[in-house]
Design an enzyme around this catalytic site. Structure first.
Site, PDB file in Angstrom:
ATOM      1  N   LYS B  78      23.573 -18.561   3.691  1.00 55.11           N
ATOM      2  CA  LYS B  78      23.550 -19.779   4.600  1.00 55.11           C
ATOM      3  C   LYS B  78      23.350 -20.876   3.543  1.00 55.11           C
ATOM      4  O   LYS B  78      22.300 -20.893   2.636  1.00 55.11           O
ATOM      5  CB  LYS B  78      22.650 -19.686   5.673  1.00 55.11           C
ATOM      6  CG  LYS B  78      22.481 -20.762   6.758  1.00 55.11           C
ATOM      7  CD  LYS B  78      21.447 -20.598   7.939  1.00 55.11           C
ATOM      8  CE  LYS B  78      21.842 -21.522   8.918  1.00 55.11           C
ATOM      9  NZ  LYS B  78      20.580 -21.481   9.831  1.00 55.11           N
ATOM     10  N   SER B 156      22.548 -22.157  14.711  1.00 55.11           N
ATOM     11  CA  SER B 156      22.870 -23.074  13.651  1.00 55.11           C
ATOM     12  C   SER B 156      23.625 -22.135  12.747  1.00 55.11           C
ATOM     13  O   SER B 156      24.518 -22.708  11.751  1.00 55.11           O
ATOM     14  CB  SER B 156      21.860 -23.920  13.053  1.00 55.11           C
ATOM     15  OG  SER B 156      21.156 -23.101  12.251  1.00 55.11           O
ATOM     16  N   SER B 180      18.656 -19.665  16.016  1.00 54.49           N
ATOM     17  CA  SER B 180      19.798 -19.965  15.175  1.00 54.49           C
ATOM     18  C   SER B 180      20.547 -18.516  14.579  1.00 54.49           C
ATOM     19  O   SER B 180      21.544 -18.791  13.907  1.00 54.49           O
ATOM     20  CB  SER B 180      19.301 -20.759  14.149  1.00 54.49           C
ATOM     21  OG  SER B 180      19.759 -22.066  14.569  1.00 54.49           O
TER      22      SER B 180
END
Lengths: 95, 493
Positions: B78, B156, B180
């Protein structure tokens, strides 16, 4: 509690985010909506409840107060938008 | 051979150890899949040279017979994780061009274990969002599709979820502040675990809300989550909130035996307007666990309703403080200044240009609730409610509940752009089942459990006792096995 345009302007300045005058009414309305949502919290009886500071009951670790890191100014400055002579450069702060 | 990128971590590990494939072959297969998946916009910075170097090193280590489980595994990271020399900008324009001089603890641990970095993954800007629509890189797209619409992979960690579901990498890192990891995992039919707060070091991960943020693995199976979490977890002197307690062998705890365990079903999670399919899936999940020998009990978590409003005070408050560092001085974007502009104009213009609208809103809300006169009314009250939410969980665990079963999300994946005109608060409702877990610091895992009538994946969430991820993963694997979710998105990209 709703946020008026003056409050929105003040909050934007406190947050150091430039917001155009034309955008303030919409911003004020959105912030008010979020605050209204938060106001549900007023329904909760919190008498005698301590505000949570740490989610896990742990004592933060301690260590000797000595320098353990550092000495690489060039790396620290390597991502700066403007670095000169080993310093971060910014517009004049004090007249 | 593209089949290689479809392997689970466990399968790849076993194949590598038997000499049936190489990390180089796995890595090349993933790089080729990534190249063909630009439409998904999951990978936003690809690092093929680094990946191939790491793969060769991993192969040498495997040949030498000294390879931990993650050795040779091609992963996506990420964009929130700082990776040395590789763009790491939290999907924000304000960190444009930022290449950290250091490596986050989690990614360093993964590289030390021999894992391979394929590149950085799309996400919502500063992890603020539930649909991956706030990213400076543009939307990530869900590989699942039921009509001509592009669906959100959730957020997210949307790029992480899309990449794992589309077989672009074997697994990915995610982070979870309010859901998330778990919400995008549920939207894409994969597994995602948010560990207990303090299990995984936050050092080198761009901070959103420090008292809630926790990194975790996003994988295709529960076993993979156990393997990868083991490599990510552990005490780190550089994160004072990371717990100095041993990390058990999570994979070894997957016994498949949950006889005698007590699973709580919280009545407050039965929301008005909850789709019947999700309610039915939840009921089936409870039956599966009962059939496996667990005892199912109804429980009450009375303050559940207040979790979202408390979260949307606390998280923006912490974010407004954490994001104060983006000022155009030390890294990233600096606005072009006009004649006579001083330092305040530099800050204000830089942050107006650098932050997207949702980030600006949250920073301003956070600033407001922390400002003089409102601190007690909002921030302190939210922290008190947070204490009550945690107390709810403490009480049910004290009554002997081992894990709690809930839906993971209030709906299946929705179309990108469909929430565009919605009130920001409507988007926040995506986190209704997950956010309590962050507020209470507990471990929570999303497990794919079925398809809805349209054919989109739905997940269930299991919530565990603090530090008992091993037990939680074991229950999750029982659920995974019983649900038998094997559907995969058909390749259209």
């Amino acid at each position: 509690m709703s946020i008026d345009i003056d409050t929105a302007r003040r909050v934007a300045h406190l947050a150091r985010i430039a917001v155009a005058e034309d955008d303030l009414p919409a911003l004020a309305q959105q912030l008010s909506g979020i605050l209204t949502f938060m106001e549900q919290l007023n329904e909760v009886d919190v008498t005698g409840v301590e505000p949570m500071t740490s989610v896990t009951p742990m004592r933060l670790k301690r260590r000797a107060d000595v320098v353990t890191d550092g000495g690489y100014a060039a790396q620290i400055l390597s991502n700066a938008p403007d670095a000169r002579e080993g310093f971060f450069a910014v517009p004049k702060v004090v007249e | 051979m593209s089949e290689l990128s479809k392997l689970t971590l466990a399968e790849a590990r076993d194949a590598l150890r038997k000499g049936e494939t190489t990390s180089l072959a796995l890595t090349e297969a993933c790089l080729s899949e990534i190249e063909g998946a630009a439409r998904l916009n999951a990978f936003v910075h690809v690092t093929p040279e680094l990946a191939l170097d790491q793969a060769r090193a991993a192969d040498a280590r495997i040949a030498a017979g000294d390879a931990p489980a993650m050795c040779g595994m091609p992963l996506g990271i990420k964009d929130l994780f700082c990776t040395r020399g590789v763009p790491s900008q939290a999907a924000s324009h304000i960190l444009n061009g930022f290449r950290p001089e250091y490596e986050s603890t989690v990614t360093q641990k993964l590289w030390d274990a021999g894992a391979v970095m394929l590149g950085k993954l799309n996400m919502d800007e500063f992890a603020m969002g539930s649909s991956n629509e706030t990213s400076t890189y543009g939307n990530a797209v869900n590989p699942w599709k039921v009509d001509d619409r592009d669906l959100t992979p959730g957020g997210s960690s949307g790029g992480s979820a899309a990449a794992v579901a589309a077989d672009l990498c074997l697994a990915a890192t995610g982070t979870d502040t309010g859901g998330s990891i778990r919400q995008p995992a549920a939207f894409t039919g994969i597994v995602g675990i948010k560990p207990t707060y303090g299990r995984v070091s936050r050092w080198g991960i761009v901070a959103f809300a420090s008292s809630l943020d926790q990194a975790g693995p996003m994988t295709r199976t529960v076993r993979d989550a156990a393997i990868m979490l083991g490599a990510m977890a552990g005490h780190d002197p550089k994160d004072s909130t990371s717990a100095d307690i041993p990390v058990p062998d999570f994979e070894a705890m997957l016994t498949g035996d949950i006889r005698g365990k007590t699973i709580g079903i919280p009545r407050e999670y039965r929301m008005d307007g909850m789709p019947a399919e999700i309610e039915a899936l939840w009921t089936r999940g409870a039956e599966m666990l009962r059939d496996a020998g667990a005892k199912i009990v109804d429980i009450s978590l009375p303050h559940t309703k207040y979790a979202l409003p408390a979260y949307y005070v606390i998280a923006p408050a912490e974010a407004s403080s954490n994001l104060a560092r983006y000022d155009g001085v030390r890294y990233g974007h600096r606005a072009r200044l006009a004649e006579g502009d001083g330092i305040v104009q530099m800050y204000e213009k830089t942050r107006a240009e650098g932050f997207g609208k949702e980030v600006q809103r949250r920073v301003m809300i956070g600033t407001y609730v922390l400002s003089a006169g409102f601190y007690d009314a909002y921030y302190n009250r939210a922290r008190k409610v947070r204490a009550l939410i945690k107390r709810d969980f403490d009480e049910v665990f004290a009554q002997g509940v081992d894990a709690i079963l809930t839906p993971a999300t209030p709906s299946a994946a929705f179309g990108l752009g469909e929430m565009q005109d919605a009130d920001p608060v409507e988007m926040y409702l995506n986190d209704v089942f997950t956010v309590t877990v962050n507020l209470a610091g507990l471990p929570g895992i999303a497990v794919p459990a079925g398809l809805d009538a349209q054919g989109l994946p739905l997940g269930l969430q299991l919530i565990g006792r603090p530090w008992e991820e091993g037990d939680l993963l074991n229950t999750a694997q029982v659920l995974e096995d019983a649900a038998g979710f094997v559907s995969r998105p058909a390749k259209w990209w």
